[in-house]
Structure formats: C-alpha cells, structure tokens
Write an enzyme that holds these catalytic residues in place. Structure first.
Site, PDB file in Angstrom:
ATOM      1  N   TYR A  76      -6.284  37.166  24.154  1.00 23.63           N
ATOM      2  CA  TYR A  76      -5.160  36.272  24.408  1.00 23.63           C
ATOM      3  C   TYR A  76      -3.776  36.872  24.159  1.00 23.63           C
ATOM      4  O   TYR A  76      -2.785  36.194  24.381  1.00 23.63           O
ATOM      5  CB  TYR A  76      -5.307  34.934  23.684  1.00 23.63           C
ATOM      6  CG  TYR A  76      -5.494  34.984  22.187  1.00 23.63           C
ATOM      7  CD1 TYR A  76      -4.544  35.534  21.359  1.00 23.63           C
ATOM      8  CD2 TYR A  76      -6.640  34.433  21.611  1.00 23.63           C
ATOM      9  CE1 TYR A  76      -4.713  35.565  19.994  1.00 23.63           C
ATOM     10  CE2 TYR A  76      -6.828  34.463  20.243  1.00 23.63           C
ATOM     11  CZ  TYR A  76      -5.854  35.032  19.434  1.00 23.63           C
ATOM     12  OH  TYR A  76      -6.031  35.053  18.085  1.00 23.63           O
TER      13      TYR A  76
ATOM     14  N   CYS B  37     -50.914  14.706  14.451  1.00 27.68           N
ATOM     15  CA  CYS B  37     -49.874  13.735  14.077  1.00 27.68           C
ATOM     16  C   CYS B  37     -49.137  13.273  15.339  1.00 27.68           C
ATOM     17  O   CYS B  37     -48.638  14.095  16.108  1.00 27.68           O
ATOM     18  CB  CYS B  37     -48.901  14.379  13.103  1.00 27.68           C
ATOM     19  SG  CYS B  37     -47.399  13.416  12.821  1.00 27.68           S
TER      20      CYS B  37
ATOM     21  N   CYS C  21     -46.555  12.065   5.277  1.00 25.49           N
ATOM     22  CA  CYS C  21     -45.867  12.134   6.562  1.00 25.49           C
ATOM     23  C   CYS C  21     -45.451  10.729   7.001  1.00 25.49           C
ATOM     24  O   CYS C  21     -46.270   9.819   7.001  1.00 25.49           O
ATOM     25  CB  CYS C  21     -46.788  12.758   7.608  1.00 25.49           C
ATOM     26  SG  CYS C  21     -46.139  12.588   9.280  1.00 25.49           S
TER      27      CYS C  21
ATOM     28  N   GLU D  81     -10.022  36.174  20.451  1.00 29.86           N
ATOM     29  CA  GLU D  81     -10.880  35.316  19.647  1.00 29.86           C
ATOM     30  C   GLU D  81     -12.335  35.655  19.938  1.00 29.86           C
ATOM     31  O   GLU D  81     -12.740  35.726  21.101  1.00 29.86           O
ATOM     32  CB  GLU D  81     -10.588  33.851  20.036  1.00 29.86           C
ATOM     33  CG  GLU D  81     -11.094  32.829  19.062  1.00 29.86           C
ATOM     34  CD  GLU D  81     -10.128  32.577  17.892  1.00 29.86           C
ATOM     35  OE1 GLU D  81      -9.116  33.299  17.764  1.00 29.86           O
ATOM     36  OE2 GLU D  81     -10.415  31.670  17.097  1.00 29.86           O
TER      37      GLU D  81
ATOM     38  N   TYR E  59      -8.597  19.560   5.756  1.00 25.61           N
ATOM     39  CA  TYR E  59      -7.913  20.734   5.196  1.00 25.61           C
ATOM     40  C   TYR E  59      -6.446  20.720   5.616  1.00 25.61           C
ATOM     41  O   TYR E  59      -5.552  20.915   4.793  1.00 25.61           O
ATOM     42  CB  TYR E  59      -8.602  22.010   5.684  1.00 25.61           C
ATOM     43  CG  TYR E  59      -7.921  23.276   5.221  1.00 25.61           C
ATOM     44  CD1 TYR E  59      -8.123  23.760   3.934  1.00 25.61           C
ATOM     45  CD2 TYR E  59      -7.065  23.971   6.070  1.00 25.61           C
ATOM     46  CE1 TYR E  59      -7.484  24.914   3.497  1.00 25.61           C
ATOM     47  CE2 TYR E  59      -6.418  25.126   5.641  1.00 25.61           C
ATOM     48  CZ  TYR E  59      -6.633  25.593   4.364  1.00 25.61           C
ATOM     49  OH  TYR E  59      -5.993  26.728   3.942  1.00 25.61           O
ATOM     50  N   ASP E  60      -6.220  20.454   6.905  1.00 24.21           N
ATOM     51  CA  ASP E  60      -4.847  20.408   7.398  1.00 24.21           C
ATOM     52  C   ASP E  60      -4.032  19.355   6.658  1.00 24.21           C
ATOM     53  O   ASP E  60      -2.859  19.554   6.361  1.00 24.21           O
ATOM     54  CB  ASP E  60      -4.820  20.096   8.900  1.00 24.21           C
ATOM     55  CG  ASP E  60      -5.252  21.300   9.727  1.00 24.21           C
ATOM     56  OD1 ASP E  60      -5.355  22.401   9.143  1.00 24.21           O
ATOM     57  OD2 ASP E  60      -5.492  21.137  10.935  1.00 24.21           O
TER      58      ASP E  60
ATOM     59  N   LYS F  46      -3.264  20.237  18.197  1.00 26.27           N
ATOM     60  CA  LYS F  46      -4.610  20.032  17.640  1.00 26.27           C
ATOM     61  C   LYS F  46      -5.180  18.721  18.153  1.00 26.27           C
ATOM     62  O   LYS F  46      -4.509  17.697  18.135  1.00 26.27           O
ATOM     63  CB  LYS F  46      -4.535  19.983  16.110  1.00 26.27           C
ATOM     64  CG  LYS F  46      -4.315  21.347  15.492  1.00 26.27           C
ATOM     65  CD  LYS F  46      -5.620  22.093  15.341  1.00 26.27           C
ATOM     66  CE  LYS F  46      -5.869  22.383  13.878  1.00 26.27           C
ATOM     67  NZ  LYS F  46      -7.157  22.914  13.604  1.00 26.27           N
TER      68      LYS F  46
ATOM     69  N   LYS G 280      -7.430  26.529  22.802  1.00 26.70           N
ATOM     70  CA  LYS G 280      -7.531  27.106  21.452  1.00 26.70           C
ATOM     71  C   LYS G 280      -9.002  27.162  21.069  1.00 26.70           C
ATOM     72  O   LYS G 280      -9.613  26.161  20.719  1.00 26.70           O
ATOM     73  CB  LYS G 280      -6.738  26.269  20.452  1.00 26.70           C
ATOM     74  CG  LYS G 280      -6.668  26.905  19.066  1.00 26.70           C
ATOM     75  CD  LYS G 280      -5.691  26.149  18.182  1.00 26.70           C
ATOM     76  CE  LYS G 280      -5.506  26.842  16.834  1.00 26.70           C
ATOM     77  NZ  LYS G 280      -6.755  26.954  16.075  1.00 26.70           N
TER      78      LYS G 280
ATOM     79  N   ASP H  11     -12.355  27.826  19.151  1.00 25.23           N
ATOM     80  CA  ASP H  11     -12.698  27.712  17.746  1.00 25.23           C
ATOM     81  C   ASP H  11     -13.643  28.842  17.347  1.00 25.23           C
ATOM     82  O   ASP H  11     -14.849  28.664  17.260  1.00 25.23           O
ATOM     83  CB  ASP H  11     -13.335  26.344  17.488  1.00 25.23           C
ATOM     84  CG  ASP H  11     -13.198  25.952  16.039  1.00 25.23           C
ATOM     85  OD1 ASP H  11     -12.554  26.706  15.281  1.00 25.23           O
ATOM     86  OD2 ASP H  11     -13.732  24.900  15.675  1.00 25.23           O
TER      87      ASP H  11
ATOM     88  N   GLU I  69      -2.937  27.615  26.641  1.00 20.31           N
ATOM     89  CA  GLU I  69      -4.241  28.281  26.539  1.00 20.31           C
ATOM     90  C   GLU I  69      -5.183  27.431  25.700  1.00 20.31           C
ATOM     91  O   GLU I  69      -4.761  26.862  24.705  1.00 20.31           O
ATOM     92  CB  GLU I  69      -4.066  29.648  25.839  1.00 20.31           C
ATOM     93  CG  GLU I  69      -2.990  30.495  26.463  1.00 20.31           C
ATOM     94  CD  GLU I  69      -2.754  31.813  25.709  1.00 20.31           C
ATOM     95  OE1 GLU I  69      -3.392  32.051  24.672  1.00 20.31           O
ATOM     96  OE2 GLU I  69      -1.911  32.587  26.194  1.00 20.31           O
TER      97      GLU I  69
ATOM     98  N   CYS J  30     -45.607  18.282   7.818  1.00 20.48           N
ATOM     99  CA  CYS J  30     -46.821  17.497   7.985  1.00 20.48           C
ATOM    100  C   CYS J  30     -47.841  18.471   8.584  1.00 20.48           C
ATOM    101  O   CYS J  30     -47.607  19.035   9.649  1.00 20.48           O
ATOM    102  CB  CYS J  30     -46.577  16.338   8.948  1.00 20.48           C
ATOM    103  SG  CYS J  30     -48.119  15.629   9.569  1.00 20.48           S
TER     104      CYS J  30
ATOM    105  N   CYS K  93     -47.900   9.866  10.223  1.00 15.95           N
ATOM    106  CA  CYS K  93     -49.361   9.731  10.150  1.00 15.95           C
ATOM    107  C   CYS K  93     -49.886   9.624   8.725  1.00 15.95           C
ATOM    108  O   CYS K  93     -51.092   9.529   8.511  1.00 15.95           O
ATOM    109  CB  CYS K  93     -50.024  10.911  10.868  1.00 15.95           C
ATOM    110  SG  CYS K  93     -49.731  12.484  10.031  1.00 15.95           S
TER     111      CYS K  93
END
Ligand code: IVH
Length: 689
Positions: free
Chosen positions: A229, A436, A413, A177, A37-38, A317, A121, A123, A119, A431, A416
């Site tokens: 923060y 099994c 499966c 956050e 995305y960046d 980043k 970051k 997520d 600090e 299964c 088995c």
C-alpha cells in the site's frame, strides 16, 4: 475531573492500555476487542490533553505499539512506520479534512484542491519489504514503529511476494499488510481442529502468529497473503502522487488491491467508506475500516505528522463488531469425531448487524485459559460471515463474588449419554461412541456440504430428518434414496424430490480428493484430501498405505499420517470406502498418472525455499506431470530441487549418491511449457456459505 482523580485515572488507563497492547502486539492474543482498546486509548489521550502536566514521554500515547520482544532479530526502520488516527463517521471525516485545510492555510496554502485515495484497511499486520537492486533482501514487522523484527524467512513463503523486480531502483522499501484470507483461515482452523490443536481466534491473530514464527516450515503450512500500500523509501524515482506510486508498484508485480480508488471530493469519500462498510462481509479478507489518504505527495509533506499519526491520512473505522452481554449457559455439542465443543447461550445482543444468541467458545482449553464462567459478562464478537464468538470475560467479570465454578465438559455425551473420554495431549474431550447420532449427523452433513460433495438441498435440517427417519446412517445411503422416500420424509413435491435424487446422483462426478475430504477421515481437510488423492491416486492404495508412506504427502505430518493410517484399519471406514466405490463415486484420480507425462517415473526431493513456487505448488506441478515427490534423498531420487537455505544433509546425501541438484528454473524447464500447471480451479478452496 479534579487533578488527583485525573492522575489516578491516567495511571489506571496506562496500565490497561499497556497490558492490552502487550497482549495484542506481542502475544498475538488480545483479551479485548479493538473497539474497547480504542476507547481506552482515546480516553487516555483526552485526559492528557486536558491535563498536559500528566503527559509523560513513556505514556503509551507517545509510542506506536508493540515492543519487539522475541528471538527474532531486530530491524531499525530508516523511515519510521507510522500509525493512523481514527474517525468513526462522516462528521469526523469532514472535521479531519477541515483540520488539514486550516493547517495548510497556516502554511500559506489557501483553499487547496484535494484528491483522496481510499483503500480498504486490511486487518493483518504491517510489514516493510526491502529490495536492493531489485532483489528482495529483507522483510520486517512494524514493531514499535522505530524497530521491528526480521521476518524475511517467513515472508518468503508468501507466493505473491515478488522475489525480484525488473526495472528497479538501487534501493526500494515497500510497505504493506500481510494477512490471511478468510478461506485460508477457515481451512487452517479446520485442519488444526482436526489434528486436535487449538484454533486461532481470527485471521489477524493467525497471520501475526505465523509471521513471527521462527520456523519457516510452519509458516509455509499457513498460507499468508500480501497487499502493498505504499513506498517507504526509494532512490532515483520520484512520484508526485500516492496513486502514481501504487500504479508503479502494481506494474512491477506487487499485489495492490484492485478496489483502491482515487476520489476528487470529500462527499465521494464518505459514500465510498459507507459502501465498503456495507460490503465488508462480501470480501475474501477481513477489513476493519477504510484508510483515506491525501493523494498529492507534496501536500502530504507539508501536512507532516503529529506524534505517531500523519495529518494527511486517517482510518475510517467501522462500527463495533464486539459487544458485552451476559453468558447464561455453557452448552456442548458433538463434532464429527466426537469432540465436545463448548458454545455459549447468551442474553441476545445486537452485534455486527445481527442478533446473536449463541456463540462459539472454541474448546475447553481456551475456556479454561480465559477463565470464562456461566453468569459472567462476556465480550462477544461477530465480524463478516465469521461465526459469532465469545472472546473473553468482560473486564472485572472475574472480580464478582458469587462466581460460578469453572465449567467442565460433561461426563456423559449430551447426545447419546456414553461416558466421555479425554485422550492424552488433546484439547478436546470426546464422545467415543461412533454410532452417536450427533456424530453421525455431523459426518453426514459434512459429506453433503459445499467443499465436499456439494449437494444442494441436503442441508443440516434435511440430513437430520432423513437420519431420524432411519433412511440414512452412512454416506452411501444418500445414493440409495428414492424420490418416494424423500416425498414421504421431507414433505416435498414429486418434482423437487426427483430433482434432489438427480442432484445426489450427479455428485458422483466430484473428484476423488473431495470425496476423501467428504468421507470425514480425521486429519483430512480439503487441502489434505486433494494432496492424498494426488499422491495415492486410488482409494485402495491409500487404504493399504503405511503411516510412513502417508507422511510423504505434502502437508501431512507423522502424527496425522498415523491417525489416517489407523482409521483405515477400521472396518467401518473400509466398508464406507468400498460402498462409495461400488456406488460409482470417483475413487481414483484422473490425469497424468505416475508413468505418464513429461516427468513420468521421476522422483524429486524439494529442499529450501524456491524463488517463485511454494512447496505445495511445486509438488502439485511435479505430480500433475506424472512425477513423484518424496521427503528424503535415496538412490531412487532423480533430482533434488534446491532453493534458498537448503537442508545441508540433503545436499550432502545427493552428492554422495550422485543425484543431480537443480534449481527452480531447471525444474520449470523439465516441466515444459505450461505442463504441470495446476488445472483450472484445482487450488480453489471451498467458498464460504
Ligand atoms: S497506511 C501513515 N494503508 O493500518 C501510513 N495502513 O493504523 C500508515 N493498514 O499499521 C499506514 N491497510 O497495519 C495504510 N491501505 C492501508 C492499510 C493500512 C491496513 C494498517 C497498517 C497500519 C495500520 C494503521
């Protein structure tokens, strides 16, 4: 690039950025990684810079992010919530500092001496917390930076969020956050998987999905945490440095990360960023970088901001934890309860510091929704200790002509060869064969694992060997192993074999709640195991309980209660419980029993949000003090404990039946000084391996 091709590219990039921003901010379900995305965002910024005529006010580069669209109320931020420009290495960081110096020089400030605050970051997602006269009155998401959403109801479920602060200015707006810690995230996903629900992709999505829930009951079941923060607004208090503001917040009880450091010199900042990059996976929460801020608030003011980003702060980043690679094959393994889990056989790829060849594909529903197929290029991610996962097909993968058909779970499966089944309303095909070997192996290794009996030396390999040698088929068999048998199978020396036998015997001291978790009862994760142990106190009481009684356990809904009840109707489960009891494992809860302790014989009903205690904490304390907690008011109820927004019907019933209604403070008084506080480590979740 020619003007026409630039225009075409800009349009394409805007479409992609907008689409992905919507997936990320609004749907909490990104299709591509942050790094990708960046990259799109940066390319768009770069072209707009070269071709200013193409820059329009509605370009995503000119606004912060997710448009708030949902049933939650909108909140306008008095002071906009900004975003951060990124740097990726030491050179870019130094260039940022150089830009600040040049800017200040133009302002007539020559050669300023900077201090920085670095600090982690986190997520998660940014929120704003408003206090009036020291009372928490409203919390909102960032939204697009100008307008966010009111999520006060869910923020109140966060235990570490101060409800009231002493020595407070008339108006205070704190920013921070909200996140989900990795142990909480793992436990939540386990519970969801056990209940046949789809799991969250990562802690950020889990936190975002939880905070934007309309129902605070759901939020309360998904533990969120908070780091403060900064201060957005404050009346009547002035600080000269950001670090002072952080200290002020900490003194008033806000959770401020202890790792935050003030540094005097830019090379120290670089060292700090690199050090955290190294330590990244050792933390209890996910961080995707380091935020570096200028400490002096006057300098911050002079520096101001450009568009959406302040000049005085930057996000370092960390390098990508996502990569694109070829998905060769979709394989299936069998879980503890027979669920078939898809996983990916990949072209080996170096990501997040390791070579990844296998990655989880979550479940078949996820696979279908994302339309991932064999032969596709896929985006793989691995961050910290989290299991590598396939996020989605790479862009354009779906446009390939000779694409393989959509994958389906196998009809037999893979372990088995029993025909597989899919129950109504479940996300997994299973299964159905309880004998099994793969299912058994999963159950056995789960029993020995860290959160359960925690038997060192009984890892998946050893369990498999013992199972193939025919020495263990059920958990009780571990306790019947002799050193001689171990020496034969594991090819271990006499001393190690004897030690392992001792360690197995010693695991008999593990508390009842963890034994329940270890038994592999579907729907019973670590937390539920503990809650069931507290509520029923002995295995026989649980085994004979009705589904309705089980549903009175905190955190257990009617569906899971029914599931647990059904499993105890089964001979194998009852035999396992009897066997473990006969072997001397703890199948009873120690400590104050109902009938002992300050709340002996008292029955409580909780309603509404309490100021300080979460529902689980309150329940745990009452139970530890010998009391009982039930879900509905009856003649047997002694107290209704009401918090904010209590259930009206419960209060009416309490009045009709003349049951006393008390608040949290009165409850704490009943508990007595220190009484009912959770035993040390009792709320700790298993550490990750
Ligand atoms: S400061 C200008 N500090 O990163 C101030 N943000 O891309 C902007 N974040 O929206 C925020 N940890 O969600 C700041 N210690 C921290 C942070 C932090 C995480 C997030 C926050 C913000 C985003 C900026």
């Amino acid at each position: 690039m020619s003007a026409t091709s630039a225009k075409r590219r800009v349009e394409e990039l805007r479409r992609q950025v907008e689409h992905n921003a919507h997936r990320y901010y609004v749907l909490d379900d990104p299709e591509i990684g942050d790094d990708e995305y960046d990259a799109l965002f940066r390319e768009l910024q770069a072209i707009e810079e070269q071709h200013p005529a193409l820059r329009t006010s509605d370009s995503p580069t000119q606004s912060v992010g997710g448009e708030p669209v949902s049933a939650l109320e909108k909140v306008r931020h008095d002071v906009p919530m900004l975003s951060l420009a990124n740097v990726r290495d030491a050179d870019e960081l130094r260039a940022w500092i150089q830009r600040m110096r040049s800017h200040l020089a133009r302002e007539g400030i020559e050669d300023p001496s900077f201090a920085y605050v670095a600090e982690p970051k986190i997520d998660g997602l940014a929120i704003s917390l408003r206090y009036e006269d020291g009372v928490f009155v409203r919390g909102a998401t960032r939204g697009n930076g100008e307008v966010g959403e009111d999520v006060t109801h869910n923020l109140r479920t966060i235990a570490s969020l101060p409800r009231r602060i002493d020595d407070a200015p008339p108006l205070l707006e704190v920013r921070g956050e909200v996140y989900m810690s990795l142990p909480d995230f793992t436990a939540l996903n386990e519970r969801r998987a056990e209940a046949g629900q789809s799991t969250f992709m990562n802690p950020r999505n889990a936190a975002a999905g939880t905070i934007r829930q309309l129902d605070p009951k759901l939020a309360a079941e998904r533990p969120l945490s908070l780091w403060a923060y900064s201060i957005g607004q404050i009346d009547g208090v002035r600080f000269s440095a950001h670090s002072e503001a952080l200290a002020w917040l900490r003194e008033r009880g806000f959770p401020v990360n202890d790792d935050i450091v003030r540094l005097d010199d830019e090379e120290e900042v670089v060292r700090q960023c690199l050090a955290w990059q190294e330590r990244r996976s050792a933390l209890e929460f996910e961080i995707d970088g380091v935020v570096v801020k200028v400490d002096d608030l006057e300098l911050q003011r002079r520096l101001g901001s450009v568009g959406r980003d302040p000049r005085w702060a930057v996000a370092w980043k960390f390098p990508p934890t996502t990569k694109v690679t070829m998905l060769h094959r979709i394989l299936w393994n069998v879980g503890k309860y027979g669920q078939l889990h898809p996983f990916a056989g990949l072209e080996p790829v170096h990501v997040g510091g390791v070579t990844v060849k296998l990655a989880t594909l979550h479940n078949e529903e996820d696979l279908r929704r994302k339309d991932i197929r064999e032969g596709d290029e896929v985006i793989v991610t691995r961050a910290g200790d989290v299991i590598p996962q396939v996020i989605s097909p790479a862009p354009h993968a779906a446009e390939r002509e000779d694409r393989s058909p959509p994958p389906a779970p196998p009809a037999l499966c893979p372990s088995c060869e029993t025909p597989t089944v899919k129950r109504e309303g479940e996300v997994f095909t299973r299964c159905p064969n309880r004998q099994c070997p793969s299912r058994r192996w999963q159950l056995l290794k789960h029993f020995a694992s860290e959160g359960a009996m925690d038997i060192e030396g009984l890892g998946e390999k050893q369990v498999g060997q013992l199972q193939r040698a025919g020495l263990v088929t059920t958990a009780g068999d571990f306790y019947r192993l002799t050193a001689e048998q171990l020496m034969g199978v594991e090819r271990m020396g006499k001393i190690s074999a004897e030690r392992l036998v001792e360690r197995i015997a010693k695991s008999k001291d593990v508390p009842f709640g963890r034994v329940l978790f270890g038994m592999g009862i579907e729907g019973v994760g670590y937390v539920t195991g503990r809650n069931l142990a507290q509520r029923f106190r002995a295995i026989d009481a649980l085994a004979d309980a009705s589904a309705d009684e089980i549903a009175e356990t905190p955190g257990v809904g009617p569906k899971v209660a029914q599931l647990i009840h059904e499993q105890f109707r089964d001979d194998d489960m009852r035999a396992l419980a009897a066997d473990l009891k006969a072997l001397g494992l703890r199948m009873e809860t120690e400590g104050a029993a109902p009938g002992e302790g300050p709340l002996a014989g008292k029955t409580f009903v909780l309603t509404g949000t309490l100021p300080d205690l979460t529902r689980e904490e309150a329940t745990e304390r009452i139970m530890n003090a010998g009391g009982r907690v039930t879900s509905s008011v009856s003649k047997k109820t002694d107290y209704v404990v009401a918090g904010e927004s209590p259930g009206a019907s419960k209060l009416q019933k309490a009045e009709r039946m003349e049951v006393g209604v008390i608040d949290e403070a009165a409850l704490l008084e009943l508990l007595g000084p220190g009484a009912g506080a959770p035993a040390e480590g009792s709320s700790a979740r298993p550490r990750r391996r």
